[in-house]
Motif scaffolding. Structure first.
Motif, PDB file in Angstrom:
ATOM      1  N   THR A  25      -3.966   3.104   8.098  1.00  0.00           N
ATOM      2  CA  THR A  25      -4.515   2.228   7.061  1.00  0.00           C
ATOM      3  C   THR A  25      -3.657   0.982   6.865  1.00  0.00           C
ATOM      4  O   THR A  25      -4.184  -0.098   6.579  1.00  0.00           O
ATOM      5  CB  THR A  25      -4.644   2.986   5.730  1.00  0.00           C
ATOM      6  OG1 THR A  25      -3.372   3.573   5.374  1.00  0.00           O
ATOM      7  CG2 THR A  25      -5.680   4.087   5.836  1.00  0.00           C
ATOM      8  N   THR A  26      -2.346   1.113   7.036  1.00  0.00           N
ATOM      9  CA  THR A  26      -1.482  -0.066   6.932  1.00  0.00           C
ATOM     10  C   THR A  26      -1.743  -1.024   8.083  1.00  0.00           C
ATOM     11  O   THR A  26      -1.794  -2.253   7.896  1.00  0.00           O
ATOM     12  CB  THR A  26      -0.001   0.348   6.919  1.00  0.00           C
ATOM     13  OG1 THR A  26       0.238   1.222   5.806  1.00  0.00           O
ATOM     14  CG2 THR A  26       0.901  -0.866   6.798  1.00  0.00           C
ATOM     15  N   SER A  29      -4.855  -2.873   7.382  1.00  0.00           N
ATOM     16  CA  SER A  29      -4.635  -3.875   6.339  1.00  0.00           C
ATOM     17  C   SER A  29      -4.007  -5.143   6.901  1.00  0.00           C
ATOM     18  O   SER A  29      -4.341  -6.254   6.488  1.00  0.00           O
ATOM     19  CB  SER A  29      -3.741  -3.286   5.243  1.00  0.00           C
ATOM     20  OG  SER A  29      -4.288  -2.086   4.728  1.00  0.00           O
ATOM     21  N   SER A  32      -6.599  -6.861   9.627  1.00  0.00           N
ATOM     22  CA  SER A  32      -7.769  -7.446   8.966  1.00  0.00           C
ATOM     23  C   SER A  32      -7.424  -8.700   8.173  1.00  0.00           C
ATOM     24  O   SER A  32      -8.320  -9.474   7.826  1.00  0.00           O
ATOM     25  CB  SER A  32      -8.412  -6.418   8.030  1.00  0.00           C
ATOM     26  OG  SER A  32      -7.552  -6.129   6.933  1.00  0.00           O
ATOM     27  N   TRP A  34      -6.062  -8.596   5.168  1.00  0.00           N
ATOM     28  CA  TRP A  34      -6.239  -8.343   3.729  1.00  0.00           C
ATOM     29  C   TRP A  34      -4.961  -8.622   2.953  1.00  0.00           C
ATOM     30  O   TRP A  34      -5.004  -9.184   1.853  1.00  0.00           O
ATOM     31  CB  TRP A  34      -6.678  -6.905   3.504  1.00  0.00           C
ATOM     32  CG  TRP A  34      -7.369  -6.682   2.184  1.00  0.00           C
ATOM     33  CD1 TRP A  34      -6.871  -6.935   0.942  1.00  0.00           C
ATOM     34  CD2 TRP A  34      -8.696  -6.188   1.981  1.00  0.00           C
ATOM     35  NE1 TRP A  34      -7.786  -6.609  -0.026  1.00  0.00           N
ATOM     36  CE2 TRP A  34      -8.915  -6.153   0.582  1.00  0.00           C
ATOM     37  CE3 TRP A  34      -9.695  -5.760   2.835  1.00  0.00           C
ATOM     38  CZ2 TRP A  34     -10.107  -5.697   0.035  1.00  0.00           C
ATOM     39  CZ3 TRP A  34     -10.883  -5.309   2.289  1.00  0.00           C
ATOM     40  CH2 TRP A  34     -11.086  -5.283   0.903  1.00  0.00           C
ATOM     41  N   ARG A  84     -10.162   3.313  -1.727  1.00  0.00           N
ATOM     42  CA  ARG A  84      -8.740   3.639  -1.629  1.00  0.00           C
ATOM     43  C   ARG A  84      -8.448   4.552  -0.447  1.00  0.00           C
ATOM     44  O   ARG A  84      -7.330   4.584   0.060  1.00  0.00           O
ATOM     45  CB  ARG A  84      -8.277   4.313  -2.919  1.00  0.00           C
ATOM     46  CG  ARG A  84      -8.146   3.371  -4.096  1.00  0.00           C
ATOM     47  CD  ARG A  84      -7.020   2.383  -3.879  1.00  0.00           C
ATOM     48  NE  ARG A  84      -6.820   1.517  -5.028  1.00  0.00           N
ATOM     49  CZ  ARG A  84      -5.940   0.528  -5.078  1.00  0.00           C
ATOM     50  NH1 ARG A  84      -5.192   0.272  -4.009  1.00  0.00           N
ATOM     51  NH2 ARG A  84      -5.813  -0.209  -6.150  1.00  0.00           N
ATOM     52  N   GLY A  87      -7.909   2.034   2.230  1.00  0.00           N
ATOM     53  CA  GLY A  87      -6.867   1.047   1.955  1.00  0.00           C
ATOM     54  C   GLY A  87      -6.095   1.401   0.707  1.00  0.00           C
ATOM     55  O   GLY A  87      -6.340   0.824  -0.364  1.00  0.00           O
ATOM     56  N   LEU A  90      -4.524  -1.647  -0.818  1.00  0.00           N
ATOM     57  CA  LEU A  90      -5.351  -2.851  -0.889  1.00  0.00           C
ATOM     58  C   LEU A  90      -5.991  -2.955  -2.265  1.00  0.00           C
ATOM     59  O   LEU A  90      -6.652  -2.032  -2.719  1.00  0.00           O
ATOM     60  CB  LEU A  90      -6.439  -2.816   0.188  1.00  0.00           C
ATOM     61  CG  LEU A  90      -5.954  -2.724   1.634  1.00  0.00           C
ATOM     62  CD1 LEU A  90      -7.130  -2.767   2.592  1.00  0.00           C
ATOM     63  CD2 LEU A  90      -4.971  -3.841   1.945  1.00  0.00           C
TER      64      LEU A  90
END
Length: 213
Positions: A25-26, A29, A32, A34, A84, A87, A90
Protein backbone atom coordinates in the motif's frame (compact mmCIF):
# COMPACT_ATOMS: atom_id res chain seq x y z
CA UNK A 1 12.46 -27.41 16.06
CA UNK A 2 13.52 -25.83 19.31
CA UNK A 3 10.46 -25.01 21.40
CA UNK A 4 12.19 -21.82 22.51
CA UNK A 5 11.46 -20.32 19.07
CA UNK A 6 7.76 -21.17 19.12
CA UNK A 7 6.59 -17.95 20.86
CA UNK A 8 8.66 -15.92 18.40
CA UNK A 9 7.11 -17.72 15.42
CA UNK A 10 3.63 -17.19 16.80
CA UNK A 11 4.35 -13.46 16.78
CA UNK A 12 6.14 -13.27 13.41
CA UNK A 13 3.69 -15.35 11.36
CA UNK A 14 0.76 -12.90 11.79
CA UNK A 15 3.10 -9.94 11.27
CA UNK A 16 4.24 -11.18 7.85
CA UNK A 17 0.98 -10.45 5.98
CA UNK A 18 0.63 -7.13 7.80
CA UNK A 19 4.15 -6.09 6.80
CA UNK A 20 3.50 -7.11 3.18
CA UNK A 21 0.23 -5.14 3.18
CA UNK A 22 2.00 -2.04 4.47
CA UNK A 23 4.78 -2.36 1.88
CA UNK A 24 2.36 -2.80 -1.03
CA UNK A 25 0.00 0.00 0.00
CA UNK A 26 2.91 2.37 0.63
CA UNK A 27 4.34 1.59 -2.82
CA UNK A 28 0.92 2.27 -4.37
CA UNK A 29 0.72 5.57 -2.50
CA UNK A 30 4.09 6.69 -3.84
CA UNK A 31 3.69 5.54 -7.45
CA UNK A 32 0.16 6.94 -7.72
CA UNK A 33 1.39 10.35 -6.57
CA UNK A 34 -1.10 10.53 -3.71
CA UNK A 35 1.53 11.54 -1.14
CA UNK A 36 2.56 14.44 -3.37
CA UNK A 37 -1.05 15.57 -3.70
CA UNK A 38 -1.40 15.47 0.10
CA UNK A 39 1.61 17.74 0.50
CA UNK A 40 0.46 20.16 -2.19
CA UNK A 41 -3.19 20.40 -1.17
CA UNK A 42 -3.50 20.42 2.64
CA UNK A 43 -6.80 19.49 4.32
CA UNK A 44 -9.53 22.08 4.07
CA UNK A 45 -13.29 22.14 4.68
CA UNK A 46 -15.13 21.64 1.42
CA UNK A 47 -18.76 21.75 0.39
CA UNK A 48 -19.86 18.52 -1.24
CA UNK A 49 -22.70 18.73 -3.75
CA UNK A 50 -22.37 15.27 -5.27
CA UNK A 51 -20.59 12.05 -4.32
CA UNK A 52 -19.68 9.15 -6.61
CA UNK A 53 -18.65 6.04 -4.65
CA UNK A 54 -16.93 2.90 -5.99
CA UNK A 55 -15.23 4.68 -8.88
CA UNK A 56 -12.48 3.18 -11.04
CA UNK A 57 -9.59 5.34 -12.16
CA UNK A 58 -5.96 5.41 -13.22
CA UNK A 59 -3.68 7.58 -11.12
CA UNK A 60 -0.09 8.67 -11.44
CA UNK A 61 2.26 6.20 -13.13
CA UNK A 62 -0.32 3.64 -14.21
CA UNK A 63 -1.80 2.77 -10.81
CA UNK A 64 -5.32 1.41 -11.38
CA UNK A 65 -7.94 1.70 -8.66
CA UNK A 66 -10.83 -0.64 -9.45
CA UNK A 67 -14.09 0.55 -7.86
CA UNK A 68 -12.05 1.77 -4.90
CA UNK A 69 -12.28 5.57 -5.05
CA UNK A 70 -14.93 8.00 -3.93
CA UNK A 71 -15.09 11.19 -6.00
CA UNK A 72 -16.90 14.27 -4.79
CA UNK A 73 -17.49 17.70 -6.27
CA UNK A 74 -18.61 21.08 -5.04
CA UNK A 75 -17.77 24.75 -5.47
CA UNK A 76 -14.39 24.22 -3.78
CA UNK A 77 -13.14 21.53 -6.14
CA UNK A 78 -12.98 17.79 -6.69
CA UNK A 79 -12.42 15.50 -3.73
CA UNK A 80 -10.68 12.12 -3.93
CA UNK A 81 -10.68 9.50 -1.19
CA UNK A 82 -9.86 5.81 -0.97
CA UNK A 83 -10.65 2.99 1.43
CA UNK A 84 -8.29 2.71 4.40
CA UNK A 85 -7.77 -0.91 3.42
CA UNK A 86 -5.96 0.22 0.26
CA UNK A 87 -4.37 3.33 1.69
CA UNK A 88 -3.90 3.32 5.47
CA UNK A 89 -1.80 6.50 5.28
CA UNK A 90 -3.81 8.27 2.60
CA UNK A 91 -6.13 11.06 3.58
CA UNK A 92 -8.82 12.54 1.33
CA UNK A 93 -7.64 15.43 -0.82
CA UNK A 94 -9.60 18.24 -2.44
CA UNK A 95 -8.19 19.71 -5.63
CA UNK A 96 -9.41 23.27 -6.30
CA UNK A 97 -11.03 23.85 -9.65
CA UNK A 98 -8.46 26.42 -10.75
CA UNK A 99 -5.74 23.74 -10.47
CA UNK A 100 -7.54 21.21 -12.71
CA UNK A 101 -7.05 20.78 -16.44
CA UNK A 102 -9.17 18.20 -18.29
CA UNK A 103 -8.62 16.44 -21.60
CA UNK A 104 -10.19 13.46 -23.32
CA UNK A 105 -8.37 10.14 -23.05
CA UNK A 106 -9.21 6.55 -23.92
CA UNK A 107 -9.29 4.12 -21.03
CA UNK A 108 -9.46 0.34 -21.30
CA UNK A 109 -12.49 -0.23 -23.56
CA UNK A 110 -14.05 3.06 -22.45
CA UNK A 111 -13.89 6.80 -22.96
CA UNK A 112 -12.16 8.70 -20.20
CA UNK A 113 -11.04 12.12 -19.08
CA UNK A 114 -7.53 12.81 -17.83
CA UNK A 115 -7.39 15.38 -15.05
CA UNK A 116 -4.06 17.12 -14.54
CA UNK A 117 -3.58 18.75 -11.15
CA UNK A 118 -1.47 21.85 -10.65
CA UNK A 119 0.63 24.11 -12.83
CA UNK A 120 3.29 22.75 -12.96
CA UNK A 121 1.81 19.27 -12.77
CA UNK A 122 1.76 17.57 -9.37
CA UNK A 123 -0.52 14.64 -10.20
CA UNK A 124 -2.94 13.09 -12.67
CA UNK A 125 -6.18 11.13 -12.49
CA UNK A 126 -7.96 9.48 -15.41
CA UNK A 127 -11.64 8.76 -14.79
CA UNK A 128 -14.55 7.57 -16.90
CA UNK A 129 -16.13 10.25 -19.05
CA UNK A 130 -19.54 9.67 -17.49
CA UNK A 131 -18.06 10.37 -14.04
CA UNK A 132 -16.55 13.63 -15.27
CA UNK A 133 -19.91 14.64 -16.74
CA UNK A 134 -21.39 14.36 -13.23
CA UNK A 135 -18.56 16.27 -11.51
CA UNK A 136 -17.82 19.12 -13.91
CA UNK A 137 -21.19 20.94 -13.65
CA UNK A 138 -20.33 21.90 -10.06
CA UNK A 139 -17.32 23.89 -11.22
CA UNK A 140 -17.58 27.69 -11.06
CA UNK A 141 -17.07 27.41 -14.83
CA UNK A 142 -19.62 24.72 -15.79
CA UNK A 143 -18.53 25.00 -19.42
CA UNK A 144 -15.60 22.74 -18.47
CA UNK A 145 -17.74 19.72 -19.32
CA UNK A 146 -19.41 21.14 -22.42
CA UNK A 147 -16.25 22.61 -23.95
CA UNK A 148 -14.19 19.45 -23.60
CA UNK A 149 -13.54 18.27 -27.16
CA UNK A 150 -14.82 14.79 -28.00
CA UNK A 151 -12.37 11.95 -28.27
CA UNK A 152 -11.09 11.52 -31.83
CA UNK A 153 -11.82 8.39 -33.84
CA UNK A 154 -8.09 7.74 -34.14
CA UNK A 155 -7.59 7.79 -30.36
CA UNK A 156 -10.66 5.62 -29.78
CA UNK A 157 -9.47 3.03 -32.30
CA UNK A 158 -5.95 3.04 -30.85
CA UNK A 159 -7.32 2.35 -27.37
CA UNK A 160 -9.51 -0.49 -28.59
CA UNK A 161 -6.63 -2.03 -30.54
CA UNK A 162 -4.49 -2.04 -27.39
CA UNK A 163 -7.32 -3.71 -25.47
CA UNK A 164 -7.73 -6.27 -28.28
CA UNK A 165 -4.02 -7.11 -28.24
CA UNK A 166 -4.01 -7.54 -24.47
CA UNK A 167 -7.13 -9.72 -24.34
CA UNK A 168 -6.17 -11.81 -27.36
CA UNK A 169 -2.63 -12.34 -26.13
CA UNK A 170 -3.81 -13.41 -22.68
CA UNK A 171 -6.44 -15.80 -24.03
CA UNK A 172 -4.13 -17.26 -26.70
CA UNK A 173 -1.41 -17.91 -24.12
CA UNK A 174 -3.89 -19.70 -21.87
CA UNK A 175 -5.36 -21.80 -24.71
CA UNK A 176 -1.89 -22.80 -25.89
CA UNK A 177 -0.11 -23.39 -22.59
CA UNK A 178 -2.69 -24.89 -20.23
CA UNK A 179 -3.44 -28.09 -22.24
CA UNK A 180 0.29 -28.71 -22.60
CA UNK A 181 0.69 -28.75 -18.85
CA UNK A 182 -1.27 -32.01 -18.73
CA UNK A 183 -0.61 -33.61 -22.14
CA UNK A 184 2.11 -33.66 -24.77
CA UNK A 185 -0.06 -31.91 -27.34
CA UNK A 186 -2.70 -29.25 -27.64
CA UNK A 187 -4.43 -26.99 -30.14
CA UNK A 188 -2.14 -25.40 -32.74
CA UNK A 189 -0.86 -21.89 -32.11
CA UNK A 190 -2.75 -20.42 -35.07
CA UNK A 191 -6.03 -21.75 -33.68
CA UNK A 192 -5.22 -20.41 -30.20
CA UNK A 193 -4.70 -16.94 -31.65
CA UNK A 194 -7.47 -16.82 -34.25
CA UNK A 195 -10.37 -18.01 -32.10
CA UNK A 196 -10.11 -15.44 -29.29
CA UNK A 197 -8.80 -12.84 -31.74
CA UNK A 198 -11.91 -13.02 -33.90
CA UNK A 199 -14.23 -12.96 -30.91
CA UNK A 200 -12.54 -9.99 -29.26
CA UNK A 201 -12.37 -8.18 -32.62
CA UNK A 202 -16.15 -8.38 -32.89
CA UNK A 203 -16.47 -7.14 -29.31
CA UNK A 204 -14.18 -4.16 -30.00
CA UNK A 205 -16.10 -3.30 -33.16
CA UNK A 206 -19.36 -3.25 -31.21
CA UNK A 207 -17.77 -1.09 -28.51
CA UNK A 208 -16.60 1.38 -31.14
CA UNK A 209 -19.98 1.57 -32.86
CA UNK A 210 -21.75 2.16 -29.53
CA UNK A 211 -19.47 5.00 -28.45
CA UNK A 212 -21.05 8.46 -28.64
CA UNK A 213 -19.81 10.66 -31.48
Amino acid sequence: MNDDYLPLLLVLIPLGPIALWLIVTTAISIVSGWFRLQRTYPPMPAQVRTSLPRQSAEMGFGVAFSRALTLTAGPDGIGISVSRLLGPFLRPVTIPWHAITAERRHMFMAQGVRLTFGRPEVGTLTIHARSWDQLAPFSPAPRMARDLPPITARLAIAGLVKAWLLLTGTAATAFYAIPRLFTDSGPPLVFCIMMPGMGFAMLMALRYLRQPR
